[in-house]
Design a protein around this motif. Structure first.
Motif, PDB file in Angstrom:
ATOM      1  N   ALA A 103       0.816  -1.208  -0.131  1.00  0.00           N
ATOM      2  CA  ALA A 103       0.154  -0.080   0.080  1.00  0.00           C
ATOM      3  C   ALA A 103       0.869   1.126   0.050  1.00  0.00           C
ATOM      4  O   ALA A 103       0.631   2.141  -0.611  1.00  0.00           O
ATOM      5  N   ARG A 104       2.064   1.156   0.600  1.00  0.00           N
ATOM      6  CA  ARG A 104       2.964   2.303   0.729  1.00  0.00           C
ATOM      7  C   ARG A 104       3.412   2.520  -0.518  1.00  0.00           C
ATOM      8  O   ARG A 104       3.408   3.636  -0.963  1.00  0.00           O
TER       9      ARG A 104
ATOM     10  N   ARG B 154      -4.631 -20.282   3.424  1.00  0.00           N
ATOM     11  CA  ARG B 154      -5.754 -19.092   3.743  1.00  0.00           C
ATOM     12  C   ARG B 154      -6.649 -18.920   2.550  1.00  0.00           C
ATOM     13  O   ARG B 154      -7.532 -18.375   2.469  1.00  0.00           O
TER      14      ARG B 154
ATOM     15  N   ASN C  45     -10.204 -21.337   2.396  1.00  0.00           N
ATOM     16  CA  ASN C  45     -11.421 -20.672   2.989  1.00  0.00           C
ATOM     17  C   ASN C  45     -11.518 -19.324   2.733  1.00  0.00           C
ATOM     18  O   ASN C  45     -12.546 -18.745   3.381  1.00  0.00           O
TER      19      ASN C  45
ATOM     20  N   LEU D 105      -9.934 -16.913   3.398  1.00  0.00           N
ATOM     21  CA  LEU D 105      -9.483 -15.772   4.406  1.00  0.00           C
ATOM     22  C   LEU D 105      -8.784 -14.774   3.750  1.00  0.00           C
ATOM     23  O   LEU D 105      -8.561 -13.657   4.041  1.00  0.00           O
TER      24      LEU D 105
ATOM     25  N   ARG E 296     -14.098  -6.653   0.897  1.00  0.00           N
ATOM     26  CA  ARG E 296     -13.403  -7.562   1.978  1.00  0.00           C
ATOM     27  C   ARG E 296     -14.481  -8.365   2.750  1.00  0.00           C
ATOM     28  O   ARG E 296     -14.043  -9.135   3.218  1.00  0.00           O
ATOM     29  N   ARG E 297     -15.704  -7.906   2.651  1.00  0.00           N
ATOM     30  CA  ARG E 297     -16.512  -8.568   3.597  1.00  0.00           C
ATOM     31  C   ARG E 297     -17.050 -10.007   3.038  1.00  0.00           C
ATOM     32  O   ARG E 297     -17.290  -9.857   1.702  1.00  0.00           O
TER      33      ARG E 297
ATOM     34  N   ARG F 174     -19.625 -17.259   4.313  1.00  0.00           N
ATOM     35  CA  ARG F 174     -19.677 -17.669   5.758  1.00  0.00           C
ATOM     36  C   ARG F 174     -20.334 -18.971   5.918  1.00  0.00           C
ATOM     37  O   ARG F 174     -19.809 -19.709   6.677  1.00  0.00           O
TER      38      ARG F 174
ATOM     39  N   PHE G 283      -4.818 -23.761  13.948  1.00  0.00           N
ATOM     40  CA  PHE G 283      -4.100 -22.855  13.605  1.00  0.00           C
ATOM     41  C   PHE G 283      -2.910 -23.029  14.498  1.00  0.00           C
ATOM     42  O   PHE G 283      -2.813 -23.895  15.448  1.00  0.00           O
TER      43      PHE G 283
ATOM     44  N   ASN H 125      -5.074 -19.865  18.611  1.00  0.00           N
ATOM     45  CA  ASN H 125      -6.366 -18.988  18.514  1.00  0.00           C
ATOM     46  C   ASN H 125      -7.558 -19.287  19.344  1.00  0.00           C
ATOM     47  O   ASN H 125      -8.701 -19.196  18.501  1.00  0.00           O
TER      48      ASN H 125
END
Lengths: 223, 383
Positions: free
Chosen positions: B14-15, B52, B55, B57, B80-81, B87, B97, B101
């Motif tokens: 992003a930077r 990741r 699924n 993520l 992003r949602r 779900r 994990f 977690n």
């Protein structure tokens, strides 16, 4: 000033102070908690990443935090009158007190929520959890000890603000201390108000710390 | 059960504009129903991104992910949602994990109940199911404890119980044993194996430990530089001449004891591996055989693994005995005998990461490889 003269003034002042502080604390939590959460969620890498919203909220919070409370108190008089109908008295004071404390509390909430391990969020996402679920089941419960600390700190800041509000038409121990202790040179009265304020702050801090300890005991060994 | 096609994941910074990292570079993965599939590779190879992406993520940059016949990438929606459909699909994919977690603010039982709460299961049914699951992973007595009071292995058992709460057909394991000591690792792997067999659970695991693959995987894939360089059943990989994964799984070392000797690497796999071939070889040809090194395991009554033996005389003298080994269905390769091919291969792997193992080997000109079925001695491959 004799004790019998002081006593009704002090008890009325204490009641007014507690009234103002408790209500404004409730309003502050109601406003600052969502604001703090939004600051985290809309931030880069957050669940609701949204740079414009984040920047605007951040700016509002920063402005709110940089205004001296005295100035805010006066600047808000029209708004207070609009909401409560008057700008004098303990009820009216709830408005500027809350407006002043919300940005402060929101930053504390932001810090507390940011500390929650992102792995936990990911785990709940992997279970199919929605964002409200993540907030309700992960972010808030996991941040609870820090949030309680934040509330304690905010309530104590509100006590300080309420004393100031006393000078501008509010009631409470602050206003009594100014009127009787300062303007009438009643040193004993001044000392009495200070002692009461110290007691209130100490008790609130003790309760807050106790709750935090209770909550942290469960998770302590985890880290 | 799990299929990915042309999966690509590019992280853009992003930077600094224009700088980006390709974590996955066209990954095609196929995990069959009921198998334990291991993806191995060094850190930074893209394993984590891969699991990741399964699924979602992480949202893949391109490519598709299909789990249990459902195209998850099509469900993803925008932004992003995660939408409701995605779900729902996720709730039937369990995940464990590396760092467990678990929610430290909830008891063990409440942690296991969490996915059920999300699924909207009623209180009593939740409680019953959570206790069942804790029993299954051997932690029924810890239901009331907090995660902070458990050992690492116990925490991972809770993590597994939690992952199973939604009755998933697929379990994803993201370095589940990497934070555990060897003994605990074994017990967790055994648990995963049991669950795979009892529940018919398909397991996709990523790990950097070869031991994990050797212990429980039916199939494995090697990742490096965001690509899958080798993949297949463990048996099949062993049968593949020059497979780097096979060498890393069963590393053999040991140098020739002197000049004028032939060092042979034998790979045991499949049906052939139950007969005492070494002693047969010694008896039939009346030669002395030294075993320089071996990495063998017995899985389901069959031996699999690799062994490095030394025969007296040069390669020309040993054409017939080596031919005998190959006739037994074993794979025999002449090693260069400089000791420790595993070591060589590890460095080769680091240097020539994106190359297929076979070409890396050919390029180095070491250890000529003769396919097992080619029983006649091939002159051009000797020495």
């Amino acid at each position: 000033m004799t004790w019998s003269e002081m006593q009704p003034l002090l008890s009325q002042g204490t009641i007014d102070t507690l009234y103002m502080v408790l209500w404004s604390a409730l309003v502050t939590i109601g406003g600052g908690l969502p604001l703090g959460l939004l600051l985290v969620l809309t931030d880069q890498g957050g669940l609701l990443r949204n740079a414009p919203v984040n920047k605007v909220l951040g700016a509002i919070v920063n402005i709110g935090r940089s205004l001296p409370f005295m100035i805010l108190l006066i600047a808000l008089i029209p708004f207070t009158t609009l909401v409560v109908g008057t700008f004098i008295g303990p009820t009216a004071m709830i408005v500027p007190l809350s407006v002043g404390a919300i940005p402060f509390f929101a930053r504390l909430v932001e810090t507390a929520v940011r500390e929650v391990d992102h792995g936990l969020v990911e785990a709940v996402q992997a279970m199919g959890g929605s964002i409200p679920t993540i907030i309700r089941k992960v972010l808030l419960p996991q941040a609870l000890p820090s949030l309680v600390s934040a509330v304690t700190t905010t309530v104590i800041v509100l006590i300080g603000y309420s004393a100031m509000a006393g000078a501008v038409g509010g009631e409470g121990l602050g206003s009594k201390a100014v009127t009787y202790g300062f303007q009438r040179f009643e040193n004993n009265f001044m000392i009495a108000t200070v002692v009461i304020l110290i007691l209130i702050v100490t008790v609130i801090q003790l309760i807050g710390d106790g709750v935090v300890r209770l909550l942290a005991r469960r998770g302590r060994a985890a880290s | 059960m799990i299929t990915t096609t042309g999966l690509t994941k590019v992280y853009r910074s992003a930077r600094s504009r224009g700088r980006h990292v390709t974590a996955l570079d066209g990954v095609d993965l196929h995990v069959r129903e009921g198998e334990v599939f291991g993806v191995v590779g060094q850190s930074g190879a893209g394993k984590s991104s891969l699991i990741r992406c399964v699924n979602l993520l992480e949202r893949p940059t391109s490519g598709t992910v299909t789990v249990d016949g459902q195209d998850l990438t099509a469900l993803a929606g925008r932004g992003r949602r995660a939408g409701r459909e995605l779900r729902k699909a996720r709730s039937s994919i369990g995940m464990v994990f590396q760092h467990f977690n678990l929610l430290s603010s909830r008891t063990v039982k409440d942690n296991v109940e969490l996915p059920l709460e999300i699924l909207g299961v009623s209180g009593q049914a939740r409680s019953r199911r959570a206790l069942e699951l804790l029993d299954l992973v051997g932690l029924a007595d810890k239901a009331k404890a907090y995660p902070g009071q458990l050992s690492g292995g116990q925490k991972q058992r809770v993590g597994i119980a939690r992952a199973l709460a939604g009755d998933p057909k697929v379990l994803l394991s993201d370095e589940a044993t990497s934070a555990l000591d060897p003994e605990t690792t074994r017990s967790i792997l055994q648990l995963l194996r049991d669950l795979n067999q009892q529940l018919g659970l398909t397991v996709l695991l990523i790990t950097h430990e070869m031991e994990v693959v050797k212990t429980i995987c039916d199939s494995a894939a090697l990742m490096s530089g965001g690509r899958i360089t080798e993949s297949g059943t463990v048996d099949g990989l062993l049968a593949t001449p020059g497979s780097r994964l096979a060498r890393e799984l069963f590393p053999v070392g040991g140098a020739a004891s002197g000049p004028g000797r032939t060092v042979v690497d034998i790979t045991f796999h499949g049906e052939t591996a139950s007969r005492p071939v070494i002693s047969e070889l010694a008896r039939t040809y009346n030669i002395d055989i030294s075993i320089l090194g071996a990495a063998m395991d017995t899985v389901a009554g069959r031996q699999i693994g690799r062994m490095r033996i030394e025969l007296p005389g040069s390669y020309e003298d040993n054409v017939v005995p080596i031919g005998f080994l190959r006739e037994q269905g074993l794979q025999a390769e002449i090693a260069d005998g400089d000791g420790g091919d595993a070591k060589n291969h590890r460095t080769a792997g680091a240097a020539a990461a994106p190359e297929a193992a076979g070409t890396a080997e050919a390029a180095r000109g070491a250890a000529p490889t003769v396919p097992a079925q080619q029983t006649a001695p091939a002159k051009e491959t000797s020495k």
